[in-house]
Scaffold this motif. Sequence first.
Motif, short mmCIF file in Angstrom:
data_model
loop_
_atom_site.label_atom_id
_atom_site.label_comp_id
_atom_site.label_asym_id
_atom_site.label_seq_id
_atom_site.Cartn_x
_atom_site.Cartn_y
_atom_site.Cartn_z
N CYS A 194 0.83 -1.20 0.00
CA CYS A 194 0.00 0.00 0.00
C CYS A 194 0.87 1.26 0.00
O CYS A 194 0.56 2.23 -0.68
CB CYS A 194 -0.92 0.02 1.22
N LEU A 195 1.94 1.25 0.78
CA LEU A 195 2.83 2.41 0.83
C LEU A 195 3.51 2.63 -0.52
O LEU A 195 3.64 3.75 -1.00
CB LEU A 195 3.88 2.23 1.93
N LEU A 196 3.92 1.52 -1.14
CA LEU A 196 4.55 1.64 -2.46
C LEU A 196 3.59 2.23 -3.46
O LEU A 196 3.91 3.15 -4.20
CB LEU A 196 4.96 0.26 -2.96
N GLY A 197 2.40 1.68 -3.47
CA GLY A 197 1.40 2.16 -4.40
C GLY A 197 1.71 1.73 -5.83
O GLY A 197 2.75 1.13 -6.13
N ARG A 198 0.77 2.10 -6.69
CA ARG A 198 0.83 1.66 -8.07
C ARG A 198 2.13 2.04 -8.77
O ARG A 198 2.83 1.20 -9.31
CB ARG A 198 -0.36 2.30 -8.78
N GLY A 240 4.83 3.42 -7.33
CA GLY A 240 5.99 3.11 -6.49
C GLY A 240 6.56 1.75 -6.79
O GLY A 240 7.79 1.56 -6.84
N ARG A 275 1.01 9.39 -3.52
CA ARG A 275 2.13 8.51 -3.21
C ARG A 275 2.29 8.34 -1.70
O ARG A 275 2.05 9.27 -0.94
CB ARG A 275 3.44 9.09 -3.77
N PRO A 303 -3.10 0.43 -4.28
CA PRO A 303 -3.78 1.70 -4.02
C PRO A 303 -2.81 2.87 -4.10
O PRO A 303 -1.62 2.72 -3.81
CB PRO A 303 -4.31 1.52 -2.60
#
Lengths: 448, 498
Positions: free
Chosen positions: A340-344, A346, B13, B41
């Motif tokens: 989730c922290l990385l994200g798409r 990231g 981000r 997400p």
Amino acid sequence: MNPYIANTEADVKAMLDTIGVASIEDLFADIKPHQRPRSFALPSGKSEFEVIEDLKRLAEKNRSPLTLFVGGGYYDHYIPAAVDSLISRGEFFTAYTPYQPECSQGTLQSLYEFQSSLCTLTQMEVANASLYDGGTAMYEAMMMAIRINGRNRIIMDGGVSPIYRKILKSYTSNLAIEFVETPVVHGQADRGHIRKALNKETAAVILQNPNFFGAIDDHSDLVQAAHSVGALVIESVYPISLGLLKTPGEMGVDITVGEGQSLGLPLNFGGPYLGFLAAKKEFVRKMPGRIVGQTVDGLGRRCFVNTLQAREQHIRREKATSNICTNVSLCALRALIYMCLLGRQGLVDLAQLNLDKAEYARACLEKIPGVEVKRSSPTFNEFTVCLPHDASAVVETMIDRGFAAGFPCGRYYQGMDNYMIVAVTEKRTKQEIDQFAENLKDVLARFS
Amino acid sequence: MTLIFEKSIKDRRGVSLPQSDVPVKAIVPTALRRKTTAQFPEVSELDVVRHFTKLSQKNFSVDTQFYPLGSCTMKYNPRFTEKVAALSGFAELHPLLPQLRHGERFTQGALELLYGLEQLLCEITGMKNFTMQPLAGAHGELTGIMMIAAYHKAKGNKKKYIIVPDTAHGTNPATAIIAGYETVSIPTGPQGVMDLERLKKALTPEVAGMMLTCPDTLGIFNSDIDKIAQMVHDVDGLMYYDGANLNAILGRCRPGDIGFDVIHLNTHKTFTTPHGGGGPGAGPVGVSEKLVKYLPISRVVKNSDGQFVLNYAYPDSIGYVASFYGNFGLLVRAYAYILLLGKEGLIETSNHAVLNANYIMQSLKKFYHLPYPRTCMHECVLSAVHQAQRGVHAIDIAKYLIDQDVHPPTVYFPLTVKEAMMIEPTETESKQTIDEFIKLMIEVNRVSIENPEQFKDLPRRMPISRPDEVKAARDLNTNFFGRALDGPSAQNKTAVHS
């Protein structure tokens, strides 16, 4: 003294009175004198401070920090601080398996989100809520394939982690399973061998991408070949690489497994890690381990439960799909928070960063006289080099200079004593890579 | 609650990655690239922190509630063990380092810890040696049964069956099958212990071994245990000890002394490594002399020069059961916990675990049916059969307790007791907490008499009421991106490729 016991002497006395015995000793009367310990010679207890000091001394005996270029399936990635902070919440950390869904929605929803993240990462349709580690996940996938098509021949590509292959063999030594191991040719799965080995008795072909040598591949052709004789394909993947690489879902793989350590778990000298298993939806009822599903409560609100439990040992006992009970929920939560922290974007950027740094390192090593970099197949963040000397000896010398230079292939592959597998993550700076190359050059020069 | 994916906002981000400092921009060949990005997400760090903090608040846990879940030993997890496990010398240690040439010298501290823990566990259990490799209790069971199989194979024994009592944990029969055996179930006699006559009949020369918990899942210590071990040994069967209930007998009895040949421990039970919402666990396995040579490799050995090394040269070993040396991070915690408690602390652990369980049993037996009225060990099993006659079943009681901020006991297990409620308070709970629980259970009984209707539709105070589990299985949705899967049709399809 046990500082975690709250009962006082007065409490104990009152409790013994209620029970109707004179002493705690009386409660152990069912253990007969001849069944008592022959010895219980343990050290006396210590204070918290003393134990921490003891353990610090042990931790310091480990050679650390080293600049790590060793991977082999286990990678030195950065873990954002929020991951540790969140998984340390007591409500996650000191709960157990969510048997009571009404008071476990935190764990259950997290596991649903984990399964979903794994699915979109691998482009598979269903994932379970975790298994112990990458190696045991591969074993579970193999047994799952055998349950699905009732066959017992397994074809294993030599590019699959040799450690995983050893695990599979120990687990099946008492079972009637035939293993065919095919060699690696030019760093990649040997198409010819695998096609020749495929037959109507084949339960599954097991592949890995990137493979142990770091080579990346498109296994779609092997998936087709396997399916044409009714065999399944199991592929082990490295999650971070899927920021860029063709996914098992795109290749038509039936069951994907892998080691999730790279998704926010510390190296921890081998564990706890995170095994994952994802598959085509038609196989969901043959899957091992816990699966969380979405449903509604009495008021129609969305909620989550352990589902398809009729596959599991606590319901089915000897008819279960696996004996697994405790899995690695907290590690799955770690991985979820990390994803989730990385994200798409990231994830894509991180994968690119790994790739770039590895390519840079590869170019640096290639310039060293006598070092041959294998370029027969593309790689992700790990690659194989051939040294002019025994790689084990070179690696040993490099450690004294502060670098874990790579993993010598000779340990697991015959005739590859001069080969070394080098991994480069986003944590390795240009300066570290340059120093690594300089030191390697120097070490090699001194060898000859 | 809203899913994290539903909070996603394009281009947001949650983490800052380092800028690339290398003069290279590599490209993966198109044929090897994925076509679309993974739909992780797009959220900020605060979004993530708030989402998971809120989620955590929807859980019961030992930190926040009394959690007497039988057979799970939900004791308090001391925080100092977290501190030691996080030491960088442990947490950042790569598992392949000792596999480099002379590589053990880079991991002496870790190997010394594994070696030291093995010594401690041997002394605690009376076993000859331990392997730290198994990654959880059930994994330890499989390791143990594989060693039993290797033993019989080496002796040329033709063995077919593993005996399990009807009160056994589900993992026992599941493990036996996975290891290639068939199971024979032995019923429990009227005293709550195994029926020895039935056992005698089942003990044919084809019996490979028996899996037992001791005390059993009724919380009873079987005084005939050494007799049973002898009977099994007489047919050259081996005795497997399921260590799930070891918390009851520390310093009071050692499985190795009473005839057990192989034993697994659950560090997340007796040795208080956190349960983590369902793992990770760790399941060290100990063996008697006759199984030592079958232990998994590698094994940690102390050389005459005091150096610790990994030894792989055991030709009879069953091989690797895990990738490395076990769930090291948890073994560190268990080691630290044992060092802190020491001999006396461990004995006190069982003393208070057993005291607390008997106190609950005696206090509640007037209100609930007690199927086996005798001293229990670390847990007691009550039955809600009387309450069930009034329409209030064990599951209803469980949900009532949830609404009163108490985690329910294990219900409907062991399977041999109708309306079972298996209560394990552990040693870390105080008399005051337990008194509150007793009061609550008495109230439950009273309400079941006076107003059984009150149990309908419980719980009401939780974030959700009872979920529709049938719908969960029928309209299978296990993946946000895949949405509902075609459940019923998939049910009938198995081998689609053949």
